[in-house]
Design an enzyme around this catalytic site. Structure first.
Site, PDB file in Angstrom:
ATOM      1  N   ASP A 222      38.101  43.398  33.430  1.00 46.51           N
ATOM      2  CA  ASP A 222      39.430  43.428  34.037  1.00 46.51           C
ATOM      3  C   ASP A 222      40.028  42.028  33.950  1.00 46.51           C
ATOM      4  O   ASP A 222      39.503  41.171  33.240  1.00 46.51           O
ATOM      5  CB  ASP A 222      39.384  43.991  35.473  1.00 46.51           C
ATOM      6  CG  ASP A 222      38.720  43.053  36.466  1.00 46.51           C
ATOM      7  OD1 ASP A 222      38.501  41.863  36.144  1.00 46.51           O
ATOM      8  OD2 ASP A 222      38.416  43.508  37.592  1.00 46.51           O
TER       9      ASP A 222
ATOM     10  N   HIS B 268      37.230  39.421  35.283  1.00 50.32           N
ATOM     11  CA  HIS B 268      35.770  39.605  35.327  1.00 50.32           C
ATOM     12  C   HIS B 268      35.201  40.090  34.003  1.00 50.32           C
ATOM     13  O   HIS B 268      35.719  41.054  33.425  1.00 50.32           O
ATOM     14  CB  HIS B 268      35.424  40.604  36.437  1.00 50.32           C
ATOM     15  CG  HIS B 268      36.023  40.247  37.746  1.00 50.32           C
ATOM     16  ND1 HIS B 268      37.133  40.877  38.264  1.00 50.32           N
ATOM     17  CD2 HIS B 268      35.682  39.295  38.649  1.00 50.32           C
ATOM     18  CE1 HIS B 268      37.447  40.335  39.425  1.00 50.32           C
ATOM     19  NE2 HIS B 268      36.595  39.361  39.692  1.00 50.32           N
TER      20      HIS B 268
ATOM     21  N   SER C 140      33.716  37.387  43.696  1.00 49.32           N
ATOM     22  CA  SER C 140      33.618  38.690  43.029  1.00 49.32           C
ATOM     23  C   SER C 140      32.737  38.686  41.790  1.00 49.32           C
ATOM     24  O   SER C 140      32.262  39.735  41.372  1.00 49.32           O
ATOM     25  CB  SER C 140      35.018  39.181  42.652  1.00 49.32           C
ATOM     26  OG  SER C 140      35.677  38.207  41.883  1.00 49.32           O
TER      27      SER C 140
END
Ligand SMILES: *[C@@H]1O[C@H](CO)[C@@H](O)[C@H](O)[C@H]1NC(C)=O
Length: 357
Positions: free
Chosen positions: A321, A324, A33
């Site tokens: 978040d 990240h 991600s």
């Protein structure tokens, strides 16, 4: 006669230098991600792929399939290299593979059994091999060979493999050294064979962001119910992996003619920003901008039907978040990766790796 000759040579010269100026080696991206720019959106798993607000709010002004308020490291690197933002491989209708492609997908692991629903590294490599066939159809065998050998192959992978290891053993920590080493050897073994697959397709220039300080992630601290700056066991796992993978890359350089690489010390860079946020311009370096629970470490950002909070100024934050970094942090990392000194990125920085022949 004379002026015509001058005119012709001027025209010839300028068209030659123009085509040289336009050609940039492509960038192929693999990982999880931290690098995903839309693959997960096109993989059809509902609720994955950063598809809802507030993802993308700062830079794209709408969700852009990226786990951040804005750009990711591969976005900045593409820009520094003179390339457009890369297209995710699963995007329908792709025709041009000459600038590079992004294969990275959220949740990806190296070990295939860990998260079967994600686009793991093995699947990403299979897509890459499939793409090489399409590239050859697009530009012909000889031109494809040139592009593939001059391309940079950028990776961020294996963090999730260790997160899963901790997750599975959360009731019986610490994980034994035997288990840690066994998992690490499998991860590095598989990673090595994937690197060799790309090498056998003609790839020569590889770049890696090493594993970040896993114990400082808000999501990790939340999972471990840890109160403090960074939990030591995941930190130790990341350092162990980084040291072993660094040695493995040195060995590969000895084994594979023409193999060149770059390792960015993301671990140290991110760790310093967690510890001394304000020195780097981050007023908040432990709690995420978006989420809920302690440190906003509960991964509820964007989740429908759950309550989560969002900060009003992501530029004050290191973490967007629970796992990240923000656009602002990613920009700082990218600058270091691109042109940093050998204390941050070695043996090559990305700028020199792109230029290497
Ligand atoms: C790759 O990982 C699998 C587990 O997914 C393991 O059984 C295998 O031994 C690993 N391969 C190498 C070369 O390490």
């Amino acid at each position: 006669m004379f002026p015509t000759f001058i005119l012709l040579s001027v025209l010839l010269f300028s068209s030659l230098s123009l085509s040289n100026a336009q050609y940039k080696p492509p960038l192929f991206v693999f990982g999880d991600s931290l690098y995903d720019d839309g693959m997960t959106l096109y993989n059809g798993v509902k609720g994955a792929g950063a598809e809802f607000w507030p993802y993308g709010e700062t830079y794209f002004k709408k969700p852009a399939g990226r786990y951040s308020d804005g750009r990711l490291i591969p976005d900045f690197i593409a820009q520094y290299a003179g390339l457009p933002f890369l297209q995710p491989y699963l995007k329908p209708g792709l025709k041009d593979y000459t600038k590079g492609i992004n294969f990275a997908s959220a949740g990806a692991c190296v070990l295939v059994e860990l998260r079967p629903q994600t686009i793991n590294l093995k699947r990403q490599i299979n897509y890459f091999v499939e793409m090489v066939g399409k590239l050859k159809q697009q530009v012909g065998e000889a031109q494809a060979k040139k592009l593939l050998s001059e391309a940079v192959y950028l990776f961020n992978i294996a963090g999730n493999d260790y997160v899963v290891l901790i997750q599975k053993n959360v009731k019986k920590l610490p994980v034994s050294n035997f288990k840690k080493r066994r998992q690490m050897n499998m991860i590095i073994g598989n990673l090595t064979s994937h690197i060799k697959t790309i090498y056998n397709q003609g790839g020569r220039k590889f770049a890696f962001q090493n594993l970040g300080p896993l114990g400082c992630m808000p999501s990790m601290k939340y999972m471990l119910n840890f109160k403090g700056t960074c939990a030591e066991e995941p930190q130790q796992l990341a350092r162990m992996h980084n040291a072993a993978f660094g040695s493995q890359l040195k060995r590969l350089q000895g084994q594979l003619p023409g193999f060149k690489y770059s390792v960015y010390d993301f671990y140290t860079s991110l760790y310093l920003r967690v510890l001394y946020g304000t020195r780097y311009g981050f007023r908040e370096s432990q709690t995420a901008c978006c989420g809920s629970g302690s440190y906003n470490g509960d991964f509820t950002c964007q989740k429908k039907g759950t309550s989560f909070s969002v900060c009003s100024n992501p530029n004050d934050y290191l973490w967007f978040d629970a796992a990240h970094p923000t656009d602002k942090a990613n920009q700082a990392f990218s600058k270091e990766f691109w042109s940093g000194g050998s204390n941050l990125v070695s043996p090559y920085n990305l700028q020199n790796l792109f230029a290497a022949r």
